[in-house]
Write an enzyme that holds these catalytic residues in place. Structure first.
Site, short mmCIF file in Angstrom:
data_model
loop_
_atom_site.label_atom_id
_atom_site.label_comp_id
_atom_site.label_asym_id
_atom_site.label_seq_id
_atom_site.Cartn_x
_atom_site.Cartn_y
_atom_site.Cartn_z
N ASP A 1 67.00 6.81 -56.24
CA ASP A 1 67.35 8.39 -56.37
C ASP A 1 67.72 8.37 -57.89
OD1 ASP A 1 67.76 10.74 -56.13
OD2 ASP A 1 69.42 10.84 -54.80
N CYS A 2 66.97 8.07 -58.74
CA CYS A 2 67.28 8.21 -60.11
C CYS A 2 67.12 9.37 -60.93
CB CYS A 2 66.56 7.20 -60.81
SG CYS A 2 64.63 7.11 -60.48
N ASP B 1 76.47 0.02 -62.59
CA ASP B 1 75.03 0.41 -63.16
C ASP B 1 74.13 -0.15 -62.10
OD1 ASP B 1 73.05 0.89 -65.50
OD2 ASP B 1 73.10 -1.27 -64.85
N GLY B 2 72.99 0.53 -61.64
CA GLY B 2 72.06 -0.03 -60.84
C GLY B 2 71.45 -1.04 -61.19
N ASP C 1 74.97 12.95 -55.62
CA ASP C 1 75.16 14.27 -54.81
C ASP C 1 75.30 14.19 -53.33
OD1 ASP C 1 72.54 14.59 -53.49
OD2 ASP C 1 71.61 14.64 -55.66
N HIS D 1 65.20 15.09 -50.24
CA HIS D 1 65.70 13.89 -49.76
C HIS D 1 65.16 13.54 -48.26
CE1 HIS D 1 69.20 15.76 -52.25
NE2 HIS D 1 69.05 14.22 -52.59
N PRO E 1 71.28 7.64 -69.04
CA PRO E 1 71.59 6.78 -67.94
C PRO E 1 70.57 6.41 -67.13
CG PRO E 1 73.29 8.45 -68.18
CD PRO E 1 72.14 8.90 -68.89
N GLN F 1 77.43 11.77 -69.00
CA GLN F 1 76.55 12.54 -69.01
C GLN F 1 77.05 13.98 -69.12
OE1 GLN F 1 73.73 11.53 -66.03
NE2 GLN F 1 75.43 10.94 -64.85
N GLU G 1 76.17 3.99 -57.67
CA GLU G 1 76.39 5.13 -58.59
C GLU G 1 77.05 4.80 -59.70
OE1 GLU G 1 76.15 8.39 -60.70
OE2 GLU G 1 74.91 8.41 -58.58
#
Length: 288
Positions: A158-159, A140-141, A88, A64, A165, A33, A108
């Site tokens: 937390d997408c 990949d999740g 993050d 969060h 992606p 990305q 992640e």
């Protein structure tokens, strides 16, 4: 004196928001990305992916805290937590604040986001990557939840928005994998956009999740960066009592965890499950 450059978000057609770029910090394309990080006087450091703001230093705590503490305290005995996304580090930071949690796995897809954010948004993770309970998986999740033999008490997706992606993290395959990766009595939560502007997203998530969980709903928080009204978080479990806890129970669990928060408190937790009528009306046909 020349005007400061601006960065314009491209999430919505026909309208949007802009930020002045007081100091550009990073811009590059990772393997997955387009990543940009810059300084803004009003919101501090801002990270955007593919033209969409993901997080800002000024208000990230709202997002969060609500995504981490609501499911963990509602569960009441969570030992293992899976975070999907969250590069993050803010979600990890909040989950590590729970002393009862024994293991935290974060999956992640983009290692670049993790390294960039540790460098440019260090306050988000605040040292959480060094927590001995933590394991980072670059994958990949969808692949992870469909392949893993591990079981978790809480899964937090937390997408990003369901474009690029992040799109796969709103699919039936992903939801089925999450259900299989949960212990009985587990809770799944996911970022689900600003429902006033992205109502179809909530309706679709509700319909898909209902195939795998007997209790599917949403809870909400107002996060200024996510323009256009309340942000909704998908909630899925097989125990409706977990989102209907009384205030004394939540207050007791909150005190036992020793948390000090800037947005979350037990009353906010309780009230966050009250949804606006326009969303309830939109969900009604999906529930039939």
């Amino acid at each position: 004196m020349s005007e400061k450059p601006t960065w314009n978000e491209t999430l919505h057609n026909g309208f949007g928001q802009y930020f002045s770029v007081d100091q550009p910090l990073y811009r590059d394309k990772t393997d997955h990305q387009d990543l940009v990080i810059f300084e803004n006087a009003a919101f501090g450091r801002i990270m955007a992916l593919d033209g969409v703001v993901q997080t800002t230093e000024r208000d990230e705590f709202i997002y969060h805290e609500m995504m981490a503490h609501v499911p963990i305290l509602a569960h009441g005995a969570a030992k293992s937590v899976l975070i999907i996304g969250g590069g993050d580090g803010g979600m990890l930071r909040e989950v590590t604040r729970h002393p009862g949690v024994e293991s935290i796995t974060m999956v992640e897809i983009d290692a670049g986001v993790v390294s960039f954010c540790q460098q440019y948004l260090p306050n988000h993770s605040a040292g959480a990557y060094a927590d001995p309970r933590f394991t980072l998986v670059i994958d990949d999740g969808v692949n992870f939840v469909t392949q893993t033999q591990q079981k978790f008490d809480v899964i937090i997706s937390d997408c990003t928005d369901p474009i690029g992606p992040g799109e796969s993290l709103f699919t039936s395959e992903f939801y089925a994998g999450c259900k299989n990766a949960l212990h009985p009595g587990g809770i799944f939560v996911a970022q689900n956009g600003v429902c006033f502007l992205q109502q179809d997203e909530a309706v679709t998530s509700h319909r898909k999740l209902s195939h795998y969980f007997s209790d599917v709903s949403f809870y909400q928080a107002a996060v200024p960066t996510y323009y256009g009204g309340i942000m909704t978080f998908a909630w899925a479990s097989d125990n409706p009592a977990l989102r209907e806890l009384d205030l004394p129970t939540l207050t007791s669990r909150f005190a036992a965890a020793g948390l000090r928060c800037r947005y979350y408190n037990p009353a906010i937790h309780l009230g966050s499950f009250a949804l606006p009528q326009y969303l309830l009306d939109a969900l009604a046909p999906a529930a039939e």
